[in-house]
Design a protein around this motif. Structure first.
Motif, mmCIF file in Angstrom:
data_model
loop_
_atom_site.group_PDB
_atom_site.id
_atom_site.type_symbol
_atom_site.label_atom_id
_atom_site.label_comp_id
_atom_site.label_asym_id
_atom_site.label_seq_id
_atom_site.Cartn_x
_atom_site.Cartn_y
_atom_site.Cartn_z
ATOM 1 N N SER A 39 34.236 43.962 48.992
ATOM 2 C CA SER A 39 34.359 43.501 50.371
ATOM 3 C C SER A 39 34.211 41.990 50.522
ATOM 4 N N ASP A 40 33.616 41.320 49.535
ATOM 5 C CA ASP A 40 33.460 39.867 49.620
ATOM 6 C C ASP A 40 34.681 39.123 49.084
ATOM 7 N N GLY A 41 35.730 39.870 48.692
ATOM 8 C CA GLY A 41 36.949 39.247 48.217
ATOM 9 C C GLY A 41 36.938 38.856 46.755
ATOM 10 N N ASN A 42 35.877 39.209 46.041
ATOM 11 C CA ASN A 42 35.761 38.880 44.624
ATOM 12 C C ASN A 42 36.404 39.995 43.797
ATOM 13 N N TYR A 43 37.364 39.645 42.950
ATOM 14 C CA TYR A 43 38.009 40.635 42.091
ATOM 15 C C TYR A 43 37.093 41.086 40.950
ATOM 16 N N PHE A 44 36.041 40.323 40.676
ATOM 17 C CA PHE A 44 35.164 40.629 39.552
ATOM 18 C C PHE A 44 33.969 41.470 39.999
ATOM 19 N N GLN A 45 33.759 42.567 39.300
ATOM 20 C CA GLN A 45 32.529 43.338 39.443
ATOM 21 C C GLN A 45 31.663 42.998 38.236
ATOM 22 N N ASN A 46 30.623 42.234 38.444
ATOM 23 C CA ASN A 46 29.776 41.823 37.330
ATOM 24 C C ASN A 46 29.093 43.027 36.698
ATOM 25 N N VAL A 47 29.170 43.090 35.376
ATOM 26 C CA VAL A 47 28.563 44.178 34.616
ATOM 27 C C VAL A 47 27.505 43.554 33.706
ATOM 28 N N PRO A 48 26.223 43.612 34.082
ATOM 29 C CA PRO A 48 25.176 42.989 33.276
ATOM 30 C C PRO A 48 24.919 43.776 31.991
ATOM 31 N N LEU A 49 25.080 43.114 30.873
ATOM 32 C CA LEU A 49 24.940 43.768 29.575
ATOM 33 C C LEU A 49 23.885 43.054 28.738
ATOM 34 N N LYS A 50 23.408 43.734 27.731
ATOM 35 C CA LYS A 50 22.526 43.089 26.755
ATOM 36 C C LYS A 50 22.927 43.551 25.363
ATOM 37 N N LEU A 51 22.751 42.674 24.410
ATOM 38 C CA LEU A 51 23.007 42.994 23.011
ATOM 39 C C LEU A 51 21.674 43.155 22.320
#
Length: 521
Positions: A91-103
């Motif tokens: 809804s904020d117009g951002n095409y990116f959905q941040n996916v927080p990952l860890k290695l």
């Protein structure tokens, strides 16, 4: 979860700012029999090839999750959706959905049970860090809750570790309790029941699980040893708060130490045993993102058809060669872009789709289906209850050298697993539009290749969302530098992309959503 009204307003604003606006006079056109064919023909070999020679070029460095090449890939996808005039799903117009990952590197350390210490890799395994001290463990037998049967009835596991064994209960005559027949239930399927047990334990309030599966412990051990030997570490979603959950795999020695009769005893009980965890792992954060766009439906905007592909690949080899991943999954990625363009053209002409189409490019598939897991399990942009179908595209540009027969084929996996209607619709759409040979060789859930569990559709299927997985099979260049754009069969890629489009068209424009008649608890 974002409010639907706010979402609708943002989509309207985004559409109004697009270069391709929909004329009000076209909004209410009726669908005609040839409409799908008209827009499906816009999917062309030349455009697929043009996209793929960029997307699977050396410039993108194999698109490894979190690496610079993957960042170039997501920017490319975002820019293509902007060009098409298809709004971002958020809804904020951002095409990116941040996916927080860890290695996480392979853990070291031990667990202690009643003052007796066990080193990791010796009687137990874990793939993530875990610390803490607990005064008791709750044994919950098979750890199943299904219909009226529950191993968790009248026992409190909140804030505790549970001990669970694989399998399912039987009646005295040898039949299975859950099916009341000689047929096993899904809880005997080692692949699917593992996660179901973990999720159930977590939902019951447990903070961790000691999992006993003697038959598959060696498989877990092989995976642990491989990760340890190549020092590759394990990438996973960075979980916080209520999402934290510790999983520990134990062998017969440790299981029988806790419950001597565990192989025959299934009655839940609380074990007065002190458990101390001292498992450490060095972790580093990885920033990655899904790319998600949506085309709002004209009549049923709050029902969603999700078409997905994974945007990542395995990056640069140790010798410096680039794994371009043209087939895996550059082919699915560019197919999704062309399918999106075809749907946008139909929407601009005022002829559908009736339901909203979500174009979901997920990250971290090669690391364990992480981007799709994040979307389904943690942050679904659109409610799963209103998600009608997932059509997942992963490798559709090559030919399986092991397969005999017509080259104009595609392997279909999962189409009949949850919805008879979806399977029949898929068959009918192919017969009506493309006449590709639909090969169900790998459709068996017990297929030793386990393809049903190895791509992003599975995270939707486990939530009882009907899926179809489109796949051409593996080849000698699978996960090798030889997977390059010049080896793609562009005529097949085009036909297969059209098949996905036509199937999505039929799902999106039918009067009723496909019925889930084979839901698995």
């Amino acid at each position: 979860m974002k409010k639907i009204l706010f979402l609708a307003c943002s989509l309207i604003m985004a559409c109004n700012s697009s270069q391709k606006t929909v004329d009000e006079s076209t909004q209410n056109k009726s669908l005609q029999p040839d409409d799908a064919k008209t827009y499906g023909e816009s999917i062309t070999e030349s455009e697929l090839k043009e996209h793929l020679y960029v997307y699977a070029s050396d410039e993108f460095e194999g698109r490894e999750t979190g690496q610079p090449g993957q960042k170039k890939a997501v920017e490319y996808l975002k820019n293509e959706y902007i060009k098409l005039g298809i709004p971002a799903a958020k809804s904020d117009g951002n095409y990116f959905q941040n996916v927080p990952l860890k290695l996480s590197k392979v853990p070291t350390g031990s667990i202690t049970i009643n003052s007796e210490e066990y080193k990791i890799g010796n009687h137990f395994l874990s793939f993530s860090e875990a610390t803490g001290s607990y005064e008791s463990i709750v044994y919950v037998g098979y750890g199943i809750e299904d219909g009226e049967y529950s191993d968790y009835a009248n026992i409190n596991v909140k804030g505790k570790f549970v001990l669970v064994k694989t399998g399912e209960p039987k009646n005295e005559d040898g039949t299975y309790v859950l099916t009341n027949s000689t047929k096993k239930s899904i809880w005997s399927n080692a692949n699917e029941s593992l996660e179901k047990r973990f999720i159930l334990a977590k939902n019951k309030g447990a903070i961790g699980i000691l999992y006993y599966d003697d038959a598959n412990y060696s498989r877990f051990k092989s995976r642990f040893n491989f990760s340890k030997s190549n020092n590759s570490g394990r990438m996973e979603i960075q979980k916080t708060g209520n999402h934290k959950f510790v999983s520990i795999f134990i062998n017969s020695t440790l299981a029988q130490k806790l419950v001597p009769e565990i192989k025959t005893k299934s009655i839940p009980l609380e074990i007065d045993t002190k458990l101390e965890l001292n498992i450490d792992s060095s972790n580093s954060k990885v920033n990655s993102e899904n790319v998600v766009a949506v085309l709002e439906g004209s009549e049923k905007p709050n029902e969603y058809v999700i078409i997905s592909s994974h945007l990542d690949h395995i990056g640069i080899a140790k010798d410096g060669e680039i794994n371009n991943g043209a087939d895996d999954d550059g082919s699915g990625t560019v197919a999704l872009l062309e399918i999106a363009e075809a749907f946008k053209k139909s929407a601009d002409a005022g002829v559908g789709p009736k339901r909203s189409i979500v174009f979901l490019h997920v990250t971290g598939e090669e690391k364990g289906l992480l981007g799709s897991q994040y979307y389904t399990d943690i942050d679904p942009i659109f409610p799963l209850a209103q998600t009608v179908t997932n059509l997942n595209i992963d490798m559709i540009g090559r030919i399986d050298p092991k397969r005999d027969g017509d080259r104009n084929y595609i392997y279909l996996i999962g189409s009949d697993k949850l919805s008879t209607e979806l399977h029949e619709l898929s068959e009918a759409a192919n017969k009506k539009y493309t006449n590709i040979t639909l090969d169900y060789t790998y459709n068996d859930k017990n297929d030793p290749n386990r393809f049903y569990y190895r791509s992003d559709h599975y995270n939707f299927a486990k939530n009882n969302i009907p899926i179809i997985f489109y796949f051409n099979g593996t080849h000698d260049d699978y996960h090798r530098p030889g997977d390059t754009p010049d080896k793609i069969n562009y005529d097949l890629l085009t036909n297969r992309s059209k098949l996905v489009f036509y199937t999505a068209w039929e799902v999106a424009n039918r009067e009723q959503r496909v019925v889930v008649d084979k839901a698995e608890n």
